[in-house]
Motif scaffolding. Structure first.
Motif, PDB file in Angstrom:
ATOM      1  N   GLY A 136       3.108  23.816   4.108  1.00  0.00           N
ATOM      2  CA  GLY A 136       1.654  23.806   3.973  1.00  0.00           C
ATOM      3  C   GLY A 136       1.012  25.155   4.218  1.00  0.00           C
ATOM      4  O   GLY A 136      -0.143  25.365   3.829  1.00  0.00           O
ATOM      5  N   ILE A 137       1.720  26.072   4.869  1.00  0.00           N
ATOM      6  CA  ILE A 137       1.185  27.416   5.096  1.00  0.00           C
ATOM      7  C   ILE A 137       1.695  28.408   4.059  1.00  0.00           C
ATOM      8  O   ILE A 137       0.929  29.206   3.494  1.00  0.00           O
ATOM      9  CB  ILE A 137       1.540  27.891   6.514  1.00  0.00           C
ATOM     10  CG1 ILE A 137       0.803  27.040   7.555  1.00  0.00           C
ATOM     11  CG2 ILE A 137       1.200  29.365   6.700  1.00  0.00           C
ATOM     12  CD1 ILE A 137       1.159  27.380   8.982  1.00  0.00           C
ATOM     13  N   LEU A 138       2.987  28.376   3.758  1.00  0.00           N
ATOM     14  CA  LEU A 138       3.565  29.379   2.868  1.00  0.00           C
ATOM     15  C   LEU A 138       3.186  29.153   1.403  1.00  0.00           C
ATOM     16  O   LEU A 138       2.932  30.122   0.672  1.00  0.00           O
ATOM     17  CB  LEU A 138       5.093  29.383   3.019  1.00  0.00           C
ATOM     18  CG  LEU A 138       5.624  29.828   4.383  1.00  0.00           C
ATOM     19  CD1 LEU A 138       7.142  29.753   4.403  1.00  0.00           C
ATOM     20  CD2 LEU A 138       5.156  31.245   4.706  1.00  0.00           C
ATOM     21  N   VAL A 139       3.163  27.901   0.964  1.00  0.00           N
ATOM     22  CA  VAL A 139       2.853  27.649  -0.458  1.00  0.00           C
ATOM     23  C   VAL A 139       1.426  28.051  -0.808  1.00  0.00           C
ATOM     24  O   VAL A 139       1.199  28.778  -1.799  1.00  0.00           O
ATOM     25  CB  VAL A 139       3.137  26.171  -0.794  1.00  0.00           C
ATOM     26  CG1 VAL A 139       2.658  25.844  -2.209  1.00  0.00           C
ATOM     27  CG2 VAL A 139       4.622  25.873  -0.678  1.00  0.00           C
ATOM     28  N   PRO A 140       0.387  27.642  -0.064  1.00  0.00           N
ATOM     29  CA  PRO A 140      -0.963  28.131  -0.409  1.00  0.00           C
ATOM     30  C   PRO A 140      -1.115  29.642  -0.293  1.00  0.00           C
ATOM     31  O   PRO A 140      -1.848  30.256  -1.073  1.00  0.00           O
ATOM     32  CB  PRO A 140      -1.865  27.414   0.604  1.00  0.00           C
ATOM     33  CG  PRO A 140      -1.108  26.201   1.002  1.00  0.00           C
ATOM     34  CD  PRO A 140       0.316  26.633   1.004  1.00  0.00           C
ATOM     35  N   THR A 141      -0.386  30.241   0.648  1.00  0.00           N
ATOM     36  CA  THR A 141      -0.465  31.696   0.769  1.00  0.00           C
ATOM     37  C   THR A 141       0.105  32.377  -0.465  1.00  0.00           C
ATOM     38  O   THR A 141      -0.468  33.350  -0.983  1.00  0.00           O
ATOM     39  CB  THR A 141       0.283  32.160   2.023  1.00  0.00           C
ATOM     40  OG1 THR A 141      -0.275  31.509   3.172  1.00  0.00           O
ATOM     41  CG2 THR A 141       0.173  33.662   2.201  1.00  0.00           C
ATOM     42  N   ALA A 142       1.241  31.879  -0.944  1.00  0.00           N
ATOM     43  CA  ALA A 142       1.838  32.478  -2.141  1.00  0.00           C
ATOM     44  C   ALA A 142       1.009  32.246  -3.389  1.00  0.00           C
ATOM     45  O   ALA A 142       1.032  33.067  -4.324  1.00  0.00           O
ATOM     46  CB  ALA A 142       3.246  31.906  -2.336  1.00  0.00           C
TER      47      ALA A 142
ATOM     48  N   VAL B  36      -2.147  35.683   8.346  1.00  0.00           N
ATOM     49  CA  VAL B  36      -1.685  35.702   9.740  1.00  0.00           C
ATOM     50  C   VAL B  36      -0.799  34.497  10.028  1.00  0.00           C
ATOM     51  O   VAL B  36       0.254  34.610  10.684  1.00  0.00           O
ATOM     52  CB  VAL B  36      -2.897  35.746  10.690  1.00  0.00           C
ATOM     53  CG1 VAL B  36      -2.446  35.582  12.138  1.00  0.00           C
ATOM     54  CG2 VAL B  36      -3.650  37.054  10.533  1.00  0.00           C
ATOM     55  N   ALA B  37      -1.191  33.314   9.535  1.00  0.00           N
ATOM     56  CA  ALA B  37      -0.366  32.120   9.744  1.00  0.00           C
ATOM     57  C   ALA B  37       0.992  32.257   9.066  1.00  0.00           C
ATOM     58  O   ALA B  37       2.026  31.845   9.617  1.00  0.00           O
ATOM     59  CB  ALA B  37      -1.103  30.885   9.226  1.00  0.00           C
ATOM     60  N   SER B  38       1.009  32.851   7.877  1.00  0.00           N
ATOM     61  CA  SER B  38       2.295  33.061   7.193  1.00  0.00           C
ATOM     62  C   SER B  38       3.171  34.042   7.960  1.00  0.00           C
ATOM     63  O   SER B  38       4.398  33.875   8.026  1.00  0.00           O
ATOM     64  CB  SER B  38       2.041  33.580   5.772  1.00  0.00           C
ATOM     65  OG  SER B  38       1.297  32.649   5.022  1.00  0.00           O
ATOM     66  N   LEU B  39       2.574  35.060   8.540  1.00  0.00           N
ATOM     67  CA  LEU B  39       3.351  36.004   9.340  1.00  0.00           C
ATOM     68  C   LEU B  39       3.955  35.318  10.557  1.00  0.00           C
ATOM     69  O   LEU B  39       5.119  35.567  10.914  1.00  0.00           O
ATOM     70  CB  LEU B  39       2.460  37.170   9.767  1.00  0.00           C
ATOM     71  CG  LEU B  39       3.124  38.288  10.571  1.00  0.00           C
ATOM     72  CD1 LEU B  39       4.219  38.953   9.741  1.00  0.00           C
ATOM     73  CD2 LEU B  39       2.090  39.309  11.035  1.00  0.00           C
ATOM     74  N   ILE B  40       3.205  34.423  11.195  1.00  0.00           N
ATOM     75  CA  ILE B  40       3.731  33.679  12.341  1.00  0.00           C
ATOM     76  C   ILE B  40       4.872  32.770  11.906  1.00  0.00           C
ATOM     77  O   ILE B  40       5.898  32.653  12.597  1.00  0.00           O
ATOM     78  CB  ILE B  40       2.602  32.868  13.005  1.00  0.00           C
ATOM     79  CG1 ILE B  40       1.559  33.813  13.614  1.00  0.00           C
ATOM     80  CG2 ILE B  40       3.165  31.937  14.074  1.00  0.00           C
ATOM     81  CD1 ILE B  40       0.343  33.089  14.178  1.00  0.00           C
TER      82      ILE B  40
END
Length: 323
Positions: A203-209, A227-231
């Protein structure tokens, strides 16, 4: 009137009322006792007035416990200190959720045999690759295959474990089935945490990409996703790797249902992987005996160790499923 032996007694000439030998008390309350001012001398006086003294004049000194050194702030600023802190944090949370030892029998002999089987299996795989299948890409395929099995193992357990647990509980005596069903909370909780980890990471990586673009101007929510993706990348990936490792080893804390359940699930898991490998890659190269050993050597050795572990639980620790 008697006063417990410490006051003046009733008889004339002898103070005290309850002394030994019918003599009233333990002596005059203010007079020195017989035998000198300090009582009779020791039977075997040594050369010093206080024999049998330790060499140090004040006796052995108590040792102060070692003080644990606290890590300074600079250790977290350095790259190695920061990486170590992240790995320790991920490992601590993964062990707390997926490596609960309640119900598991700690047998060092079984652990050593399992470790020896793993080392020998890896050595045999390397020997077969070098002898009969020398391919430049074979080492990368073997490494990727091992990592893929580690990642896929929890998913196979999520699919196959319910069937195995249902059969395991059905095989148990009728009076034990309610007790075993009541202890399914720990495996279900571990499965829930594992699935929640995948959902949060996806749920964090897919929307970021899909939404964050480095060449476009970013809004506040794009910065929050970055920032959430980095974490997730720095902490979530190590945690997911350790969670997969512990979930595969403990079979999602299934030992809390019954100590014999993890070896049974291990048997199921290893034969499922053997079937997938045979269907996907086919038979390896080499003579028929080498093909047989390469395909079935690992599952058969794991089966032998698991059956020996089950027998050891029954004979050494008295753990049985059907009395």
């Amino acid at each position: 009137m008697a006063t417990g032996g410490w006051g003046p007694g009733n008889g004339p000439g002898q103070p005290g009322g309850n002394g030994p030998g019918g003599q009233g008390g333990w002596g005059a309350p203010y007079g020195p006792p017989q035998g000198g001012l300090y009582g009779p001398p020791p039977p075997n006086p040594g050369p010093y007035p206080y024999p049998n003294q330790p060499p140090y004049p004040y006796g052995p000194q108590p040792t102060r416990p070692a003080v644990r050194r606290r890590r300074g702030c600079l250790s977290f600023v350095s790259p190695f200190g920061l990486v170590g802190a992240i790995l320790r944090s991920a490992h601590r949370v993964a062990t707390r959720l997926f490596a609960q030892g309640d119900g598991r029998i700690e047998d060092r002999t079984v652990d050593r045999v399992q470790l020896a089987r793993t080392v020998l299996g890896a050595a045999a795989t390397i020997a077969l690759i070098l002898a009969y299948n020398v391919d430049p890409n074979r080492w990368e395929d073997a490494a990727y295959g091992g990592a893929a099995q580690l990642i896929v193992a929890p998913f196979v357990l999520i699919i196959a474990a319910p069937l195995v647990i249902i059969g395991f509980i059905y095989y148990a005596p009728p009076h034990l089935r309610p007790h075993l069903r009541s202890r399914l909370r720990a495996p279900l909780k571990a499965v829930g945490w594992y699935v929640l980890t995948l959902v949060v990471m996806g749920g964090i990586l897919v929307p970021t990409a899909l939404t964050v673009d480095a060449d476009d101007g970013k809004s506040w929510w794009e910065y929050a996703l970055a920032v959430a993706s980095l974490i997730v990348i720095l902490w979530g990936f190590p945690f997911f790797f350790m969670a997969s490792l512990y979930s595969a080893r403990s079979a999602f804390n299934s030992a809390q249902v019954h100590p014999m359940l993890p070896p049974v699930l291990t048997l199921t898991l290893v034969w499922v992987f053997a079937a997938f490998s045979l269907i996907g890659d086919g038979m390896p190269g080499g003579p028929p005996i080498v093909q047989f050993c390469s395909t079935l050597g690992g599952p058969l050795s794991v089966t032998a160790v698991a059956l020996w572990e089950l027998r050891r639980m029954r004979t050494r620790f008295g753990v049985t499923l059907r009395a």
